[in-house]
Motif scaffolding. Structure first.
Motif, PDB file in Angstrom:
ATOM      1  N   VAL A   1      41.759  46.722  35.151  1.00 46.41           N
ATOM      2  CA  VAL A   1      42.153  45.256  34.652  1.00 46.41           C
ATOM      3  C   VAL A   1      40.837  45.023  33.031  1.00 46.41           C
ATOM      4  O   VAL A   1      41.211  44.317  32.483  1.00 46.41           O
ATOM      5  CB  VAL A   1      42.470  44.249  35.408  1.00 46.41           C
ATOM      6  N   ALA A   2      39.622  45.095  33.601  1.00 48.71           N
ATOM      7  CA  ALA A   2      38.594  44.608  32.790  1.00 48.71           C
ATOM      8  C   ALA A   2      39.233  44.671  31.329  1.00 48.71           C
ATOM      9  O   ALA A   2      39.041  44.896  30.504  1.00 48.71           O
ATOM     10  CB  ALA A   2      37.346  45.134  33.711  1.00 48.71           C
ATOM     11  N   GLY A   3      39.047  46.539  31.812  1.00 48.44           N
ATOM     12  CA  GLY A   3      39.782  47.457  30.344  1.00 48.44           C
ATOM     13  C   GLY A   3      40.846  46.656  29.330  1.00 48.44           C
ATOM     14  O   GLY A   3      41.273  46.976  28.495  1.00 48.44           O
ATOM     15  N   TYR A   4      41.897  46.112  30.494  1.00 44.43           N
ATOM     16  CA  TYR A   4      43.227  45.598  29.329  1.00 44.43           C
ATOM     17  C   TYR A   4      42.603  44.281  29.256  1.00 44.43           C
ATOM     18  O   TYR A   4      42.761  43.852  27.953  1.00 44.43           O
ATOM     19  CB  TYR A   4      44.202  45.704  30.464  1.00 44.43           C
ATOM     20  N   ASN A   5      42.043  43.936  29.528  1.00 45.42           N
ATOM     21  CA  ASN A   5      41.153  42.727  29.357  1.00 45.42           C
ATOM     22  C   ASN A   5      40.659  42.396  27.325  1.00 45.42           C
ATOM     23  O   ASN A   5      40.992  42.233  26.490  1.00 45.42           O
ATOM     24  CB  ASN A   5      40.254  41.474  30.112  1.00 45.42           C
ATOM     25  N   VAL A   6      39.752  43.999  27.968  1.00 41.56           N
ATOM     26  CA  VAL A   6      39.183  44.099  26.388  1.00 41.56           C
ATOM     27  C   VAL A   6      39.970  44.939  25.624  1.00 41.56           C
ATOM     28  O   VAL A   6      40.260  44.530  24.169  1.00 41.56           O
ATOM     29  CB  VAL A   6      37.920  45.409  26.546  1.00 41.56           C
ATOM     30  N   SER A   7      41.035  45.485  25.602  1.00 38.14           N
ATOM     31  CA  SER A   7      42.790  45.946  24.866  1.00 38.14           C
ATOM     32  C   SER A   7      43.761  44.821  24.648  1.00 38.14           C
ATOM     33  O   SER A   7      43.831  44.647  23.178  1.00 38.14           O
ATOM     34  CB  SER A   7      43.281  47.004  25.387  1.00 38.14           C
ATOM     35  N   MET A   8      43.261  43.398  25.247  1.00 37.93           N
ATOM     36  CA  MET A   8      43.842  41.983  24.234  1.00 37.93           C
ATOM     37  C   MET A   8      42.743  41.677  23.503  1.00 37.93           C
ATOM     38  O   MET A   8      43.491  41.091  22.700  1.00 37.93           O
ATOM     39  CB  MET A   8      43.537  41.277  25.200  1.00 37.93           C
ATOM     40  N   LEU A   9      41.595  41.951  22.932  1.00 41.71           N
ATOM     41  CA  LEU A   9      40.895  41.563  21.696  1.00 41.71           C
ATOM     42  C   LEU A   9      41.510  42.376  20.807  1.00 41.71           C
ATOM     43  O   LEU A   9      41.400  42.266  19.543  1.00 41.71           O
ATOM     44  CB  LEU A   9      39.113  42.177  22.415  1.00 41.71           C
ATOM     45  N   MET A  10      42.133  43.259  21.086  1.00 43.79           N
ATOM     46  CA  MET A  10      42.308  44.245  20.146  1.00 43.79           C
ATOM     47  C   MET A  10      43.564  43.566  19.273  1.00 43.79           C
ATOM     48  O   MET A  10      44.065  43.757  18.141  1.00 43.79           O
ATOM     49  CB  MET A  10      43.073  46.064  20.082  1.00 43.79           C
TER      50      MET A  10
ATOM     51  N   THR B   1      45.935  40.348  20.308  1.00 48.64           N
ATOM     52  CA  THR B   1      46.103  38.838  21.211  1.00 48.64           C
ATOM     53  C   THR B   1      45.060  38.323  20.738  1.00 48.64           C
ATOM     54  O   THR B   1      43.953  38.582  20.966  1.00 48.64           O
ATOM     55  CB  THR B   1      46.716  38.728  22.072  1.00 48.64           C
ATOM     56  N   GLU B   2      45.140  36.982  21.006  1.00 47.45           N
ATOM     57  CA  GLU B   2      44.465  36.180  21.234  1.00 47.45           C
ATOM     58  C   GLU B   2      44.261  35.637  22.952  1.00 47.45           C
ATOM     59  O   GLU B   2      42.735  34.895  23.298  1.00 47.45           O
ATOM     60  CB  GLU B   2      44.506  34.559  20.475  1.00 47.45           C
ATOM     61  N   GLY B   3      45.136  36.471  23.551  1.00 49.29           N
ATOM     62  CA  GLY B   3      45.081  35.955  25.013  1.00 49.29           C
ATOM     63  C   GLY B   3      44.270  37.013  25.755  1.00 49.29           C
ATOM     64  O   GLY B   3      42.509  37.558  25.386  1.00 49.29           O
ATOM     65  N   GLN B   4      43.829  36.529  26.902  1.00 44.39           N
ATOM     66  CA  GLN B   4      43.236  37.739  28.073  1.00 44.39           C
ATOM     67  C   GLN B   4      43.778  37.211  29.341  1.00 44.39           C
ATOM     68  O   GLN B   4      44.597  37.170  29.268  1.00 44.39           O
ATOM     69  CB  GLN B   4      41.598  36.377  28.321  1.00 44.39           C
ATOM     70  N   GLN B   5      43.191  38.891  29.974  1.00 40.09           N
ATOM     71  CA  GLN B   5      43.802  38.657  31.722  1.00 40.09           C
ATOM     72  C   GLN B   5      42.920  37.356  32.304  1.00 40.09           C
ATOM     73  O   GLN B   5      42.227  36.942  32.479  1.00 40.09           O
ATOM     74  CB  GLN B   5      43.143  39.677  32.191  1.00 40.09           C
ATOM     75  N   PHE B   6      44.760  37.008  33.643  1.00 37.82           N
ATOM     76  CA  PHE B   6      43.812  35.527  35.026  1.00 37.82           C
ATOM     77  C   PHE B   6      43.378  36.056  36.043  1.00 37.82           C
ATOM     78  O   PHE B   6      43.864  37.855  36.563  1.00 37.82           O
ATOM     79  CB  PHE B   6      44.904  35.156  34.372  1.00 37.82           C
ATOM     80  N   SER B   7      42.878  35.660  36.730  1.00 39.74           N
ATOM     81  CA  SER B   7      42.858  35.590  38.150  1.00 39.74           C
ATOM     82  C   SER B   7      44.112  35.186  38.688  1.00 39.74           C
ATOM     83  O   SER B   7      44.243  34.425  37.905  1.00 39.74           O
ATOM     84  CB  SER B   7      41.636  34.938  38.715  1.00 39.74           C
ATOM     85  N   GLY B   8      44.405  34.857  40.254  1.00 42.45           N
ATOM     86  CA  GLY B   8      44.741  34.553  40.685  1.00 42.45           C
ATOM     87  C   GLY B   8      45.191  33.141  40.429  1.00 42.45           C
ATOM     88  O   GLY B   8      46.145  32.335  40.266  1.00 42.45           O
TER      89      GLY B   8
END
Length: 315
Positions: free
Chosen positions: A265-274, A276-283
């Motif tokens: 999920v941390a890696g997925y969050n880094v990919s969001m930098l590439m 969109t303007e978004g990010q991963q969230f916690s529950g």
């Protein structure tokens, strides 16, 4: 991982789908020297994508499902778009980090680019279908939708999640809301499953257009595309549109509560930098958004892999 992208690009998994091979046979078929052929194979073994047995390399069930074209959750389209757009390029990632501007399309907004370039939108939609079919086959069995009649699949892309929900819940109808070229691709996937009478598409602007009547709003991999402020807007818009008893479901890969992982999920969050303007969230972060919008009975439900549902009900 670049090694897996390269193995996919060289057709290693398709080759082994035909029959298991020795290292010498694999190197010969791929036209590689034994050393790099073994390096790629061992990297894939370490990730659970291959096994070595009796001197030969075999696919695992995971690679059969995800990495062989025609598999039930074929991921190859996602990998192809990643390769074509240089998603793992160091210089692009560095620029995204330093500027806080997505770089996959050279700094152009993802959605604006898709509105203006239909073929790019179609390629992205097929990419996300690869990304979605595995979890779309799992989450509908983790929540009771027997009382729901119409699901809005907001930004629903290829329709993977509408297909998964319709196959699991036969009384459910679904409407996919997305851009025109995206809806055209979704209609192909819907027709391939024979679900045209239960799933429809509608060209839609999620920010400006009014939601059609429904008793379930579903968002998958959409909240992570936008800032928290825009996510709160969508939660509030859904709350206003839904009738009493209506339900919202957000389907995302979630951080743990301390936002220290998991690594995928941390890696997925880094990919969001590439992208969109978004990010991963916690529950808890998504749960708070739903509660602030007015939803009750908010809960977080683990489904498949790192995926979760965050759901609430309008009183």
């Amino acid at each position: 991982y670049q090694a897996v992208l390269l193995a996919h690009d060289l057709k290693l998994f398709s080759l082994l789908a035909e029959k298991p091979l020795t290292l010498a046979e694999l190197a010969g078929e791929l036209r590689l020297a034994p050393r790099p052929a073994e390096a790629l194979a061992v990297a894939c073994i370490s990730l659970g994508l291959l096994v070595a047995r009796d001197g030969r390399y075999f696919l695992t069930p995971v690679s059969e499902d995800y990495l062989v074209e025609g598999g039930p959750a074929y991921f190859g389209n996602f990998l192809d778009v990643s390769i074509a757009n240089g998603v793992l390029a160091f210089d692009k990632l560095k620029k995204a980090v330093l500027t806080n501007v997505p770089q996959v399309y050279g700094g152009e907004d993802l959605y604006a680019s898709h509105e203006g370039q239909a073929e790019r939108a179609r390629a992205f939609t097929r990419m996300m279908h690869s990304h979605s079919m595995g979890p779309a086959s799992a989450w509908p069995g983790r929540i009771d939708l027997s009382s729901r009649r119409v699901m809005l699949d907001v930004g629903g892309g290829s329709g993977a999640h509408s297909i998964g929900a319709a196959l699991r819940w036969p009384a459910l109808q679904a409407i996919i809301l997305d851009l025109a070229p995206v809806c055209a691709v979704a209609e192909e996937y819907i027709a391939s499953r024979g679900l045209q009478d239960r799933i429809t598409t509608r060209t839609f602007n999620i920010w400006d257009d009014s939601f059609p009547r429904a008793d379930l709003h579903f968002y998958s991999d959409l909240f992570h595309d936008f800032t928290p402020e825009r996510c709160r807007f969508l939660a509030e818009k859904s709350f206003t549109s839904l009738g009493a008893g209506g339900r919202i479901i957000i389907h995302e890969m979630l951080y743990d509560e301390g936002k220290t992982g998991p690594f995928a999920v941390a890696g997925y969050n880094v990919s969001m930098l590439m992208w969109t303007e978004g990010q991963q969230f916690s529950g808890s972060e998504l749960s708070l958004m739903l509660k602030q919008a007015g939803f009750h009975d908010v809960e977080v439900i683990p489904t498949f892999g790192y995926w979760h549902l965050v759901t609430g009900r309008k009183p």
